[in-house]
Write a protein that holds these residues in place. Structure first.
Motif, PDB file in Angstrom:
ATOM      1  N   PHE A 272      34.229   5.644  29.396  1.00  0.00           N
ATOM      2  CA  PHE A 272      35.047   6.266  30.437  1.00  0.00           C
ATOM      3  C   PHE A 272      36.411   6.590  29.842  1.00  0.00           C
ATOM      4  O   PHE A 272      36.977   5.787  29.104  1.00  0.00           O
ATOM      5  CB  PHE A 272      35.216   5.321  31.641  1.00  0.00           C
ATOM      6  CG  PHE A 272      33.987   5.256  32.504  1.00  0.00           C
ATOM      7  CD1 PHE A 272      32.904   4.455  32.152  1.00  0.00           C
ATOM      8  CD2 PHE A 272      33.906   6.001  33.676  1.00  0.00           C
ATOM      9  CE1 PHE A 272      31.767   4.409  32.954  1.00  0.00           C
ATOM     10  CE2 PHE A 272      32.776   5.957  34.477  1.00  0.00           C
ATOM     11  CZ  PHE A 272      31.697   5.155  34.111  1.00  0.00           C
TER      12      PHE A 272
ATOM     13  N   ILE B  31      28.429  10.146  39.847  1.00  0.00           N
ATOM     14  CA  ILE B  31      28.881   8.755  39.960  1.00  0.00           C
ATOM     15  C   ILE B  31      30.271   8.593  40.560  1.00  0.00           C
ATOM     16  O   ILE B  31      30.632   7.520  40.993  1.00  0.00           O
ATOM     17  CB  ILE B  31      28.812   7.990  38.603  1.00  0.00           C
ATOM     18  CG1 ILE B  31      29.629   8.710  37.575  1.00  0.00           C
ATOM     19  CG2 ILE B  31      27.389   7.767  38.144  1.00  0.00           C
ATOM     20  CD1 ILE B  31      29.873   7.830  36.369  1.00  0.00           C
TER      21      ILE B  31
ATOM     22  N   PRO C 247      23.621  -0.115  29.640  1.00  0.00           N
ATOM     23  CA  PRO C 247      22.393   0.686  29.717  1.00  0.00           C
ATOM     24  C   PRO C 247      22.636   2.197  29.684  1.00  0.00           C
ATOM     25  O   PRO C 247      21.705   2.978  29.515  1.00  0.00           O
ATOM     26  CB  PRO C 247      21.813   0.288  31.079  1.00  0.00           C
ATOM     27  CG  PRO C 247      23.005  -0.133  31.881  1.00  0.00           C
ATOM     28  CD  PRO C 247      23.970  -0.748  30.918  1.00  0.00           C
ATOM     29  N   GLY C 248      23.875   2.616  29.859  1.00  0.00           N
ATOM     30  CA  GLY C 248      24.167   4.059  29.918  1.00  0.00           C
ATOM     31  C   GLY C 248      23.833   4.620  31.291  1.00  0.00           C
ATOM     32  O   GLY C 248      23.232   3.932  32.125  1.00  0.00           O
TER      33      GLY C 248
ATOM     34  N   LEU D 136      31.624   2.501  45.657  1.00  0.00           N
ATOM     35  CA  LEU D 136      32.916   3.083  46.060  1.00  0.00           C
ATOM     36  C   LEU D 136      33.958   2.995  44.941  1.00  0.00           C
ATOM     37  O   LEU D 136      34.932   3.742  44.948  1.00  0.00           O
ATOM     38  CB  LEU D 136      33.465   2.361  47.292  1.00  0.00           C
ATOM     39  CG  LEU D 136      32.660   2.516  48.582  1.00  0.00           C
ATOM     40  CD1 LEU D 136      33.231   1.620  49.676  1.00  0.00           C
ATOM     41  CD2 LEU D 136      32.674   3.959  49.053  1.00  0.00           C
TER      42      LEU D 136
ATOM     43  N   GLY E 255      27.864  -3.465  43.603  1.00  0.00           N
ATOM     44  CA  GLY E 255      28.990  -3.005  44.425  1.00  0.00           C
ATOM     45  C   GLY E 255      28.475  -2.097  45.524  1.00  0.00           C
ATOM     46  O   GLY E 255      27.285  -2.008  45.778  1.00  0.00           O
ATOM     47  N   PHE E 256      29.441  -1.364  46.130  1.00  0.00           N
ATOM     48  CA  PHE E 256      29.045  -0.464  47.232  1.00  0.00           C
ATOM     49  C   PHE E 256      28.942   0.982  46.773  1.00  0.00           C
ATOM     50  O   PHE E 256      28.670   1.864  47.558  1.00  0.00           O
ATOM     51  CB  PHE E 256      30.078  -0.531  48.356  1.00  0.00           C
ATOM     52  CG  PHE E 256      30.390  -1.922  48.808  1.00  0.00           C
ATOM     53  CD1 PHE E 256      29.448  -2.627  49.546  1.00  0.00           C
ATOM     54  CD2 PHE E 256      31.601  -2.513  48.488  1.00  0.00           C
ATOM     55  CE1 PHE E 256      29.745  -3.912  49.959  1.00  0.00           C
ATOM     56  CE2 PHE E 256      31.873  -3.794  48.910  1.00  0.00           C
ATOM     57  CZ  PHE E 256      30.955  -4.503  49.642  1.00  0.00           C
TER      58      PHE E 256
ATOM     59  N   TYR F 206      27.727   6.442  45.779  1.00  0.00           N
ATOM     60  CA  TYR F 206      26.683   6.827  44.838  1.00  0.00           C
ATOM     61  C   TYR F 206      26.436   5.684  43.858  1.00  0.00           C
ATOM     62  O   TYR F 206      27.337   5.161  43.229  1.00  0.00           O
ATOM     63  CB  TYR F 206      27.075   8.085  44.054  1.00  0.00           C
ATOM     64  CG  TYR F 206      25.876   8.644  43.327  1.00  0.00           C
ATOM     65  CD1 TYR F 206      25.009   9.517  43.958  1.00  0.00           C
ATOM     66  CD2 TYR F 206      25.579   8.222  42.027  1.00  0.00           C
ATOM     67  CE1 TYR F 206      23.877   9.980  43.313  1.00  0.00           C
ATOM     68  CE2 TYR F 206      24.451   8.694  41.379  1.00  0.00           C
ATOM     69  CZ  TYR F 206      23.607   9.571  42.028  1.00  0.00           C
ATOM     70  OH  TYR F 206      22.476  10.023  41.397  1.00  0.00           O
ATOM     71  N   ARG F 207      25.163   5.306  43.776  1.00  0.00           N
ATOM     72  CA  ARG F 207      24.800   4.289  42.792  1.00  0.00           C
ATOM     73  C   ARG F 207      23.587   4.806  42.053  1.00  0.00           C
ATOM     74  O   ARG F 207      22.657   5.318  42.662  1.00  0.00           O
ATOM     75  CB  ARG F 207      24.473   2.966  43.486  1.00  0.00           C
ATOM     76  CG  ARG F 207      25.697   2.314  44.081  1.00  0.00           C
ATOM     77  CD  ARG F 207      25.353   0.981  44.662  1.00  0.00           C
ATOM     78  NE  ARG F 207      24.327   1.136  45.678  1.00  0.00           N
ATOM     79  CZ  ARG F 207      24.525   0.920  46.968  1.00  0.00           C
ATOM     80  NH1 ARG F 207      25.698   0.546  47.381  1.00  0.00           N
ATOM     81  NH2 ARG F 207      23.562   1.069  47.810  1.00  0.00           N
TER      82      ARG F 207
ATOM     83  N   LYS G 289      30.296  -5.548  34.095  1.00  0.00           N
ATOM     84  CA  LYS G 289      29.213  -5.813  35.061  1.00  0.00           C
ATOM     85  C   LYS G 289      27.884  -5.231  34.575  1.00  0.00           C
ATOM     86  O   LYS G 289      26.837  -5.851  34.688  1.00  0.00           O
ATOM     87  CB  LYS G 289      29.624  -5.189  36.398  1.00  0.00           C
ATOM     88  CG  LYS G 289      28.772  -5.564  37.570  1.00  0.00           C
ATOM     89  CD  LYS G 289      29.474  -5.223  38.871  1.00  0.00           C
ATOM     90  CE  LYS G 289      29.456  -3.732  39.146  1.00  0.00           C
ATOM     91  NZ  LYS G 289      30.096  -3.389  40.423  1.00  0.00           N
TER      92      LYS G 289
ATOM     93  N   SER H 228      28.185   3.625  27.658  1.00  0.00           N
ATOM     94  CA  SER H 228      29.000   4.667  28.295  1.00  0.00           C
ATOM     95  C   SER H 228      30.446   4.521  27.836  1.00  0.00           C
ATOM     96  O   SER H 228      30.896   3.425  27.490  1.00  0.00           O
ATOM     97  CB  SER H 228      28.993   4.515  29.816  1.00  0.00           C
ATOM     98  OG  SER H 228      27.707   4.156  30.276  1.00  0.00           O
TER      99      SER H 228
ATOM    100  N   SER I  25      34.733   6.184  42.991  1.00  0.00           N
ATOM    101  CA  SER I  25      35.369   7.198  43.858  1.00  0.00           C
ATOM    102  C   SER I  25      36.836   6.872  44.020  1.00  0.00           C
ATOM    103  O   SER I  25      37.701   7.759  43.933  1.00  0.00           O
ATOM    104  CB  SER I  25      34.763   7.206  45.264  1.00  0.00           C
ATOM    105  OG  SER I  25      33.407   7.397  45.202  1.00  0.00           O
TER     106      SER I  25
END
Ligand code: ADP
Length: 466
Positions: free
Chosen positions: A448, A399, A389-390, A420, A417-418, A404-405, A361, A446, A423
């Motif tokens: 993960f 995050i 974009p990092g 969420l 998204g929301f 949190y966005r 995304k 990034s 989380s």
């Protein structure tokens, strides 16, 4: 009764008890020394008399003859025969023919006794007078105790005064010390009351004493509780604000479209599409919220099964492939050995979907997403790397928080998204005993890392899905 009053009373009672004991000891010791002094004088007088005493028989009776008893120094002497006759006495007892100590007359041993005769308080020594093997009478030597009594009376009043003064001063000192040491407890109470009245969890209890004493520890524990409560209430407030904010836009869109159709008096296909899109968004959000709430509280049941993690990764990559193709983002899966883990496959799939989905995304067209697996001891890690974009360093620690966005993604778009997804991924991974981390460089992309325990023994006897 307050704790301060109780402590003051208790300590004052202890001080009083100790002082009384000490006072009693001093009084007893002094009075014993003084009386022994009198007793010694009486014994000396008796020895002097005895060395000069004679017994003679007059008319068939034994008579004790004493030297002239001119006792100038306040010493009284009487000599009694066995048949109870007074046979000699000191001149200062002229006309007094009762025994100085009636009890001492029948003694077989030297006997010291205190006797009160009228107004006189006497110390009396009674000694049986031996002649060969026979007792022929008793000699009683006495002295006034008045001086000793007076000295003891003075001593008693001095000691009582000192004990009373000690109790009063001790009580005052203890009261002052207890008030001083318990003062921080008043601060705790006042702060707690202020928090209750003003609903102000930002207050902290000031404490200037040593931090590791009992009160210091209590204050620091109370302050830590306040900090935690403040953080919890803040999170709750933010959560309610975030949910209301997220609900407002779709509800406004739905309401606008319904109003439009009501004014038109007919159904409008475009308006209905828009309503449906918003309802789907709302449904997704509510589902995500529910999943998150259950994952956070540990109430999302884990149906662990032996699962081939590689196969799960490939399944998810296949699902996001459609979006990747549409955006011209290339998704690569690195080589890996088959790894079997003991997890809830549906939940871990959700984690992979959220993380790999985010990578696709947020990566612009022409970018690349690569997924790989590595295994180390009892752990297996899924690495999801993108050329997006990092994430700015100030956003990285947040995050995984709900709603949190990062600023850049706060614009409303379909892809948005929301806040969420991560989380949910975080809590599901944690519930599996693993963790999730991110490394990111703005402008470069990034990575993960989703770390899961192999959990070989946890799945024993379960169905295998691999
Ligand atoms: P969202 O539904 O907004 O994607 P998430 O919880 O999945 O919510 O992600 C939280 C925020 O983390 C995102 O809004 C985005 O700013 C950032 N983020 C997540 N994944 C990436 C990524 N691969 N690249 C850049 N930013 C990301």
């Amino acid at each position: 009764m307050s704790l301060r009053a109780r402590l003051t009373l208790l300590y004052s009672a202890v001080i009083g008890g100790v002082l009384l004991l000490l006072g009693g000891l001093v009084y007893g010791l002094v009075s014993a020394v003084l009386i022994r002094q009198i007793d010694r004088t009486l014994s000396q007088s008796f020895q002097e008399i005895l060395s000069a005493a004679q017994v003679s028989v007059v008319g068939g009776r034994r008579v004790i003859q004493l030297p002239p008893l001119d006792m100038a120094s306040g010493v009284f002497v009487q000599a009694w025969t066995l048949d109870g006759r007074l046979s000699a006495w000191s001149s200062n007892l002229q006309g007094f023919n009762r025994p100085l100590d009636p009890v001492g007359l029948s003694t077989a041993e030297p006997l010291f006794r205190d006797v009160t005769l009228g107004a006189a308080h006497l110390r009396v020594l009674s000694v049986p007078l031996q002649l060969g093997e026979h007792t022929v009478g008793v000699i009683q030597v006495a002295s006034r105790r008045n001086e000793v009594d007076a000295a003891l009376r003075v001593l008693l009043s001095v000691l009582s005064g000192a004990v009373l003064l000690g109790i009063v001063l001790g009580g005052l000192l203890v009261g002052w010390a207890t008030r001083r040491s318990l003062a921080p407890l008043d601060d705790v109470t006042q702060t707690a009351l202020r928090i209750t009245r003003a609903d102000d969890l930002a207050s902290r209890i000031p404490y200037h004493g040593p931090p590791d004493d009992e009160i210091g520890q209590l204050v620091s524990a109370f302050n830590r509780t306040l900090e935690r409560l403040e953080a919890l209430f803040d999170a709750q407030r933010r959560f309610v604000a975030d949910v209301s904010h997220e609900l407002r836009t779709p509800l406004t869109v739905i309401k606008g479209n319904v109003d439009l159709m009501r004014r038109m008096g007919a159904l409008d296909a475009e308006a209905l599409d828009s309503i449906q899109t918003e309802i789907e968004r709302l449904t997704r959000m509510v589902t995500d919220l529910l999943t998150l709430a259950r994952a956070e509280s540990g109430r999302l049941p884990l149906h662990r099964q032996r699962t081939d993690l590689g196969a799960l990764v490939l399944e998810v990559v296949g699902q996001v492939g459609v979006l990747a193709q549409a955006k011209a983002v290339q998704v690569q899966v690195g080589e890996f050995e088959p790894v079997s883990v003991c997890v809830d496959p549906d939940q871990i799939k959700q984690v992979l979907l959220n993380v790999i989905g985010n990578a696709v995304k947020y990566t612009p067209s022409g970018g690349q997403v690569s997924v790989s697996l590595s295994r180390e001891a009892q752990w297996v890690t899924v690495h999801v790397r993108d050329t997006g974009p990092g994430i700015p360093p100030e956003d990285v620690p947040h995050i995984f928080e709900r709603f949190y966005r990062a600023e850049k993604s706060r614009t409303r778009s379909d892809a948005r998204g929301f806040g969420l997804g991560l989380s949910i991924a975080y809590w599901i991974t944690r519930n599996h005993g693993g963790d999730i981390e991110v490394e990111s460089q703005v402008g470069e992309g990034s990575t993960f890392h989703i770390r899961l325990p192999l959990g070989e023994e946890a799945c024993q006897g379960r169905d295998s899905r691999a």
